[in-house]
Scaffold this motif. Structure first.
Motif, PDB file in Angstrom:
ATOM      1  N   TRP A 185       0.837  -1.212   0.000  1.00  0.00           N
ATOM      2  CA  TRP A 185       0.000   0.000   0.000  1.00  0.00           C
ATOM      3  C   TRP A 185       0.868   1.258   0.000  1.00  0.00           C
ATOM      4  CZ3 TRP A 185      -4.389   0.887   4.169  1.00  0.00           C
ATOM      5  CH2 TRP A 185      -5.249   1.900   3.733  1.00  0.00           C
ATOM      6  N   LEU A 186       1.943   1.257   0.778  1.00  0.00           N
ATOM      7  CA  LEU A 186       2.873   2.379   0.770  1.00  0.00           C
ATOM      8  C   LEU A 186       3.403   2.627  -0.643  1.00  0.00           C
ATOM      9  CD1 LEU A 186       4.875   1.514   4.013  1.00  0.00           C
ATOM     10  CD2 LEU A 186       3.454   3.552   3.705  1.00  0.00           C
ATOM     11  N   ARG A 187       3.761   1.549  -1.320  1.00  0.00           N
ATOM     12  CA  ARG A 187       4.309   1.705  -2.677  1.00  0.00           C
ATOM     13  C   ARG A 187       3.229   2.188  -3.646  1.00  0.00           C
ATOM     14  NH1 ARG A 187       9.266   0.517  -5.256  1.00  0.00           N
ATOM     15  NH2 ARG A 187       9.028   1.443  -7.321  1.00  0.00           N
ATOM     16  N   GLN A 188       1.998   1.744  -3.484  1.00  0.00           N
ATOM     17  CA  GLN A 188       0.919   2.229  -4.349  1.00  0.00           C
ATOM     18  C   GLN A 188       0.750   3.742  -4.212  1.00  0.00           C
ATOM     19  OE1 GLN A 188      -2.206  -0.398  -2.815  1.00  0.00           O
ATOM     20  NE2 GLN A 188      -2.454  -1.275  -4.860  1.00  0.00           N
ATOM     21  N   LEU A 189       0.757   4.233  -2.985  1.00  0.00           N
ATOM     22  CA  LEU A 189       0.615   5.673  -2.778  1.00  0.00           C
ATOM     23  C   LEU A 189       1.808   6.433  -3.345  1.00  0.00           C
ATOM     24  CD1 LEU A 189      -0.875   5.651   0.822  1.00  0.00           C
ATOM     25  CD2 LEU A 189      -1.991   6.607  -1.198  1.00  0.00           C
ATOM     26  N   SER A 190       3.003   5.885  -3.146  1.00  0.00           N
ATOM     27  CA  SER A 190       4.207   6.517  -3.691  1.00  0.00           C
ATOM     28  C   SER A 190       4.148   6.562  -5.216  1.00  0.00           C
ATOM     29  CB  SER A 190       5.441   5.743  -3.224  1.00  0.00           C
ATOM     30  OG  SER A 190       6.610   6.231  -3.850  1.00  0.00           O
ATOM     31  N   ASP A 191       3.790   5.434  -5.834  1.00  0.00           N
ATOM     32  CA  ASP A 191       3.700   5.396  -7.293  1.00  0.00           C
ATOM     33  C   ASP A 191       2.659   6.396  -7.811  1.00  0.00           C
ATOM     34  OD1 ASP A 191       5.618   3.417  -7.325  1.00  0.00           O
ATOM     35  OD2 ASP A 191       4.220   1.772  -7.707  1.00  0.00           O
ATOM     36  N   TRP A 192       1.560   6.533  -7.083  1.00  0.00           N
ATOM     37  CA  TRP A 192       0.515   7.488  -7.475  1.00  0.00           C
ATOM     38  C   TRP A 192       1.075   8.909  -7.475  1.00  0.00           C
ATOM     39  CZ3 TRP A 192      -4.774   7.890  -4.438  1.00  0.00           C
ATOM     40  CH2 TRP A 192      -5.673   8.655  -5.177  1.00  0.00           C
ATOM     41  N   ALA A 193       1.736   9.276  -6.389  1.00  0.00           N
ATOM     42  CA  ALA A 193       2.309  10.617  -6.309  1.00  0.00           C
ATOM     43  C   ALA A 193       3.336  10.848  -7.414  1.00  0.00           C
ATOM     44  CB  ALA A 193       2.945  10.825  -4.938  1.00  0.00           C
ATOM     45  N   LEU A 194       4.166   9.847  -7.700  1.00  0.00           N
ATOM     46  CA  LEU A 194       5.222  10.002  -8.693  1.00  0.00           C
ATOM     47  C   LEU A 194       4.690   9.996 -10.119  1.00  0.00           C
ATOM     48  CD1 LEU A 194       7.943   7.743  -7.063  1.00  0.00           C
ATOM     49  CD2 LEU A 194       7.940  10.242  -7.195  1.00  0.00           C
ATOM     50  N   SER A 195       3.444   9.553 -10.308  1.00  0.00           N
ATOM     51  CA  SER A 195       2.839   9.608 -11.636  1.00  0.00           C
ATOM     52  C   SER A 195       2.401  11.025 -11.997  1.00  0.00           C
ATOM     53  CB  SER A 195       1.637   8.667 -11.717  1.00  0.00           C
ATOM     54  OG  SER A 195       0.526   9.179 -10.975  1.00  0.00           O
ATOM     55  N   LEU A 196       2.434  11.929 -11.023  1.00  0.00           N
ATOM     56  CA  LEU A 196       2.050  13.322 -11.206  1.00  0.00           C
ATOM     57  C   LEU A 196       3.282  14.208 -11.064  1.00  0.00           C
ATOM     58  CD1 LEU A 196      -0.996  13.310  -8.746  1.00  0.00           C
ATOM     59  CD2 LEU A 196      -1.065  12.869 -11.213  1.00  0.00           C
ATOM     60  N   PRO A 197       3.249  15.401 -11.632  1.00  0.00           N
ATOM     61  CA  PRO A 197       4.314  16.350 -11.306  1.00  0.00           C
ATOM     62  C   PRO A 197       4.267  16.705  -9.816  1.00  0.00           C
ATOM     63  CG  PRO A 197       2.947  17.149 -13.122  1.00  0.00           C
ATOM     64  CD  PRO A 197       2.255  15.968 -12.558  1.00  0.00           C
ATOM     65  N   LYS A 198       5.396  17.047  -9.267  1.00  0.00           N
ATOM     66  CA  LYS A 198       5.455  17.406  -7.848  1.00  0.00           C
ATOM     67  C   LYS A 198       4.701  18.713  -7.612  1.00  0.00           C
ATOM     68  CE  LYS A 198       8.799  18.165  -4.123  1.00  0.00           C
ATOM     69  NZ  LYS A 198      10.246  18.104  -3.799  1.00  0.00           N
ATOM     70  N   PRO A 199       3.689  18.709  -6.738  1.00  0.00           N
ATOM     71  CA  PRO A 199       2.903  19.931  -6.536  1.00  0.00           C
ATOM     72  C   PRO A 199       3.688  21.013  -5.805  1.00  0.00           C
ATOM     73  CG  PRO A 199       2.215  18.220  -5.009  1.00  0.00           C
ATOM     74  CD  PRO A 199       3.189  17.576  -5.944  1.00  0.00           C
ATOM     75  N   LYS A 200       3.254  22.251  -6.027  1.00  0.00           N
ATOM     76  CA  LYS A 200       3.857  23.376  -5.320  1.00  0.00           C
ATOM     77  C   LYS A 200       3.398  23.427  -3.873  1.00  0.00           C
ATOM     78  CE  LYS A 200       3.964  27.313  -7.452  1.00  0.00           C
ATOM     79  NZ  LYS A 200       3.500  28.497  -8.233  1.00  0.00           N
ATOM     80  N   ALA A 201       2.187  22.929  -3.611  1.00  0.00           N
ATOM     81  CA  ALA A 201       1.622  22.918  -2.258  1.00  0.00           C
ATOM     82  C   ALA A 201       0.471  21.917  -2.262  1.00  0.00           C
ATOM     83  CB  ALA A 201       1.142  24.307  -1.849  1.00  0.00           C
ATOM     84  N   ILE A 202      -0.024  21.610  -1.062  1.00  0.00           N
ATOM     85  CA  ILE A 202      -1.099  20.623  -0.904  1.00  0.00           C
ATOM     86  C   ILE A 202      -2.140  21.172   0.061  1.00  0.00           C
ATOM     87  CG2 ILE A 202      -1.690  18.311  -0.068  1.00  0.00           C
ATOM     88  CD1 ILE A 202       1.188  17.470  -0.828  1.00  0.00           C
ATOM     89  N   VAL A 203      -3.406  21.033  -0.313  1.00  0.00           N
ATOM     90  CA  VAL A 203      -4.536  21.305   0.590  1.00  0.00           C
ATOM     91  C   VAL A 203      -5.270  19.985   0.772  1.00  0.00           C
ATOM     92  CG1 VAL A 203      -6.659  22.597   0.964  1.00  0.00           C
ATOM     93  CG2 VAL A 203      -4.752  23.660  -0.257  1.00  0.00           C
ATOM     94  N   ILE A 204      -5.503  19.595   2.003  1.00  0.00           N
ATOM     95  CA  ILE A 204      -6.127  18.304   2.277  1.00  0.00           C
ATOM     96  C   ILE A 204      -7.263  18.469   3.275  1.00  0.00           C
ATOM     97  CG2 ILE A 204      -4.398  17.752   4.061  1.00  0.00           C
ATOM     98  CD1 ILE A 204      -4.564  14.806   3.007  1.00  0.00           C
ATOM     99  N   VAL A 205      -8.377  17.825   2.976  1.00  0.00           N
ATOM    100  CA  VAL A 205      -9.534  17.796   3.875  1.00  0.00           C
ATOM    101  C   VAL A 205      -9.661  16.362   4.378  1.00  0.00           C
ATOM    102  CG1 VAL A 205     -12.026  18.110   4.101  1.00  0.00           C
ATOM    103  CG2 VAL A 205     -10.691  19.665   2.649  1.00  0.00           C
ATOM    104  N   SER A 206      -9.545  16.185   5.687  1.00  0.00           N
ATOM    105  CA  SER A 206      -9.529  14.854   6.291  1.00  0.00           C
ATOM    106  C   SER A 206     -10.822  14.582   7.045  1.00  0.00           C
ATOM    107  CB  SER A 206      -8.327  14.748   7.247  1.00  0.00           C
ATOM    108  OG  SER A 206      -8.516  13.755   8.228  1.00  0.00           O
TER     109      SER A 206
END
Length: 293
Positions: A56-77
């Motif tokens: 699962w850790l690798r899935q999340l990492s691969d997901w993030a790396l499939s996108l350009p690195k964002p300038k910032a992040i806003v998250i609603v939890s």
């Protein structure tokens, strides 16, 4: 049998994952305007057991790396339900919120020291109407619905992050909030709704955990949600309380489902088919995660 809530080495999977993840993250290409808007994400965040799940850790990492690195992040939890609308403290290295209980002490010692996000806070405040004030919380840090998945996705902790409270349970109001945040995507800012596609944790027994049993109410709800997302049927998703199979077991309280409407609202077209990036189950609970353009 392995107990997913009491691993032999707490966060041992994260220790094994981290060296390679840091190397990959350091090589990630940053977002530029030529990339166009970033997608809107909904993820199932997993709490401390995510840090003991190498795939699962690798899935999340691969997901993030499939996108350009964002300038910032806003998250609603799911773990910050508060009105009026609030933002977490923007200062660099604001302490985390360890909003879980009964785990090994190591999970309460982990850090995710993000940079200053004061400029992002000002940008978000300027997007909100005068009729809906935004409160800047002076001390609240990121809760586990934010920092645990981000530790996998962006392990360098070098991206400014702000968490926004979830001020209502009404899908239409959350969709409207997502629409206000949508312009951030054009600026290279990633907007994430963080919940869990099925969160009937009170109905998961220890025997289910040990044997990997998936109850019908979990798989049925997940199948219903996947179908509605594939059809872009926002009205169906909003009627989950009366239309979704598996209720109320799948969501005895709705907070882990509702961030989906922030993601849908932030998308360019919430009625487009969603792309599922992660599926499957954790201790019998569907962890479907998806993105929308």
């Amino acid at each position: 049998m392995t107990d997913p809530l009491n691993p032999a080495i707490p966060a041992g999977a994260y220790d094994a994952f981290l060296p390679g993840a840091l190397t990959r993250a350091a090589a990630q290409r940053p977002w530029t305007p030529a990339d166009g808007p970033l997608p809107a994400l909904y993820l199932s965040h997993g709490a401390p057991p995510l840090l003991d799940d190498g795939p699962w850790l690798r899935q999340l990492s691969d997901w993030a790396l499939s996108l350009p690195k964002p300038k910032a992040i806003v998250i609603v939890s799911a773990h910050w339900e508060d009105a009026p609308l609030m933002l977490s403290a923007p200062a660099a290295h604001t302490p985390l919120v360890y909003d879980f209980g009964g785990f090994h002490r190591r999970y309460y010692q982990m850090r995710y020291d993000t940079p200053d996000a004061t400029g992002l806070a000002a940008r978000i405040a300027a997007m909100m109407p005068d009729t809906e004030p935004l409160h800047q919380h002076p001390t609240r840090g990121l809760d586990h619905g934010a920092w645990i998945p981000l530790m996998a996705m962006y392990p360098l902790a070098d991206i400014p992050v702000l968490q926004m409270s979830m001020p209502t349970h009404e899908p239409q109001r959350l969709l409207a909030l997502g629409r206000r945040l949508a312009p951030l995507r054009d600026e290279g800012i990633l907007v994430i709704g963080s919940g869990f596609m099925v969160h009937g944790l009170p109905y998961i027994t220890r025997d289910m955990m040990l044997h990997g049993t998936v109850p019908a109410w979990s798989s049925d709800f997940d199948t219903w949600a996947a179908d509605a997302l594939a059809r872009g049927d926002v009205d169906e998703l909003a009627a989950y309380a009366t239309r979704a199979p598996g209720m109320p077991y799948a969501h005895p309280t709705p907070e882990h489902y509702l961030p989906i409407f922030i993601t849908l609202g932030t998308a360019q077209n919430p009625e487009q088919p969603a792309r599922t990036v992660i599926d499957g189950y954790m201790v019998g609970l569907a962890k479907r995660s998806f993105q929308l353009a």
